[in-house]
Design an enzyme around this catalytic site. Structure first.
Site, mmCIF file in Angstrom:
data_model
loop_
_atom_site.group_PDB
_atom_site.id
_atom_site.type_symbol
_atom_site.label_atom_id
_atom_site.label_comp_id
_atom_site.label_asym_id
_atom_site.label_seq_id
_atom_site.Cartn_x
_atom_site.Cartn_y
_atom_site.Cartn_z
ATOM 1 C CB CYS A 95 2.946 -5.205 10.487
ATOM 2 S SG CYS A 95 3.459 -4.138 11.853
ATOM 3 C CB CYS A 116 10.991 -7.476 11.685
ATOM 4 S SG CYS A 116 9.952 -6.742 12.978
ATOM 5 C CD GLU A 164 -14.139 -1.391 2.058
ATOM 6 O OE1 GLU A 164 -14.879 -0.630 2.697
ATOM 7 O OE2 GLU A 164 -13.424 -1.017 1.125
#
Length: 351
Positions: free
Chosen positions: A190, A198, A34
């Site tokens: 996205c 999409c 992270e």
């Protein structure tokens, strides 16, 4: 809106990338991933992740690592404050309190200087199954489009509202997979900086921005502040002892890293740069200085516009805060940040 988790998880299980910190999701591995992935693409971070873990496989090794070696492992990944902060917490805490053999409860959820509140969330559900929301930039983008919400995502109130929505859809049985699925959807489908895919999205039938035709305008962010333009003059100085490197101050931009001798916010002529070097105690040979190709480097708030000169010097002591670095030392010991990428090959070749 109906709960998105069934469709999202089905898509994730069929389409997720195979990543090492998913295959082996110990708290230390997930936490490290992270930190590395803050403002960095997965493809760029993975080689660093693997190299870092090979050298520092656990929390005790991280806590004991010398700062120069730590910087060298991070060299080229950028945003060096991340790696300095990464080491602060293990050194502040007892090693036992950070042990990765036990699932974390409060350990990784406590305030950590290496990750803010947004980036801190994923490690908990991913590594231990705790139902903590993961709301990073990818998730903010997905939810702003899903709800056609033009709230300013840099506003703390808006972030809290988005976090509440994320929690509304989070399945109690699979919080880690759900959080990873949201981030994966934002990374692969996205997407930022372009039209969302999409036709590949498992949530397309629910997406209110797609129905309204507003997806490309979302999420809404605060206008970036104008960058400050700073001229920088640098000197690549070579001698039989190596190339002259200067260590930056322990605080501020590129803190503690190495660089060619340079002067910020100044545009110097070759003679002026030679005189500045002499004032430092470095006497260059009278040969004409060779002008180097101009370069620039963009930080988040500053743009350096660099010009440089190549000088030659005889063997002499290095000034305070400087070293003469051999080719081997330049390759293995001293960390030159990416700001000097344009000059790195020249530094090695100059030796």
């Amino acid at each position: 809106m109906e709960n998105i988790s069934p469709a999202l998880l089905n898509w994730f299980y069929a389409n997720h990338r195979i990543l090492p910190f998913r295959s082996d999701p110990t708290p230390y591995h997930v936490w490290l991933s992270e930190i590395m992935l803050q403002q960095t693409r997965v493809s760029a971070a993975l080689p660093y992740y693997e190299r870092f873990l090979a050298a520092l496989p656990d929390i005790p090794a991280l806590a004991a690592c010398e700062e120069e070696k730590l910087h060298k492992l991070w060299e080229g990944l950028g945003y060096y404050s991340r790696v300095r902060n990464l080491q602060k917490r293990p050194r502040r805490s007892s090693v036992s309190s950070m042990a990765v053999s036990c699932p974390p409860t409060t350990t990784l959820s406590a305030p950590c200087p290496a990750s803010g509140t947004i980036r801190q969330g994923p490690s908990l559900p991913s590594a231990s199954g705790l139902p903590v929301p993961a709301v990073d930039g990818n998730v903010l983008r997905v939810f702003s489009r899903l709800y056609n919400d033009d709230g300013l995502i840099t506003d703390p109130k808006v972030k809290r509202a988005f976090t509440a929505r994320v929690m509304e859809h989070q399945p109690p049985a699979a919080p880690g997979d759900y959080n990873q699925a949201l981030m994966e959807l934002g990374a692969l489908v996205c997407v930022p900086n372009g039209a969302p895919l999409c036709e590949q999205c498992p949530l397309a039938h629910l997406c209110q921005a797609r129905a309204a035709g507003t997806a490309l305008s979302l999420p809404r962010k605060a206008a970036p502040k104008a960058r400050r333009i700073e001229p920088v003059t640098l000197a690549v100085v070579r001698s039989p002892a190596g190339v002259l490197l200067q260590q930056r101050p322990e605080k501020g931009l590129l803190a503690g890293l190495w660089q060619p001798v340079l002067w910020e916010n100044e545009t110097l002529t070759p003679d002026e740069a030679r005189a500045r070097l002499a004032a430092l105690g470095v006497t260059c040979t009278p040969d004409a200085a060779k002008a180097l190709r101009p370069a620039k480097h963009i930080f988040s708030h500053i743009e350096w516009q660099m010009q440089g000169y190549l000088f030659a010097a005889d063997t002499q002591p290095a000034p305070a805060g400087c070293v003469w670095a051999s080719p081997e030392q330049l390759a293995a010991e001293y960390t030159l940040p990416g700001a000097f990428k344009a000059y790195k090959k020249l530094l090695a070749a100059a030796l």
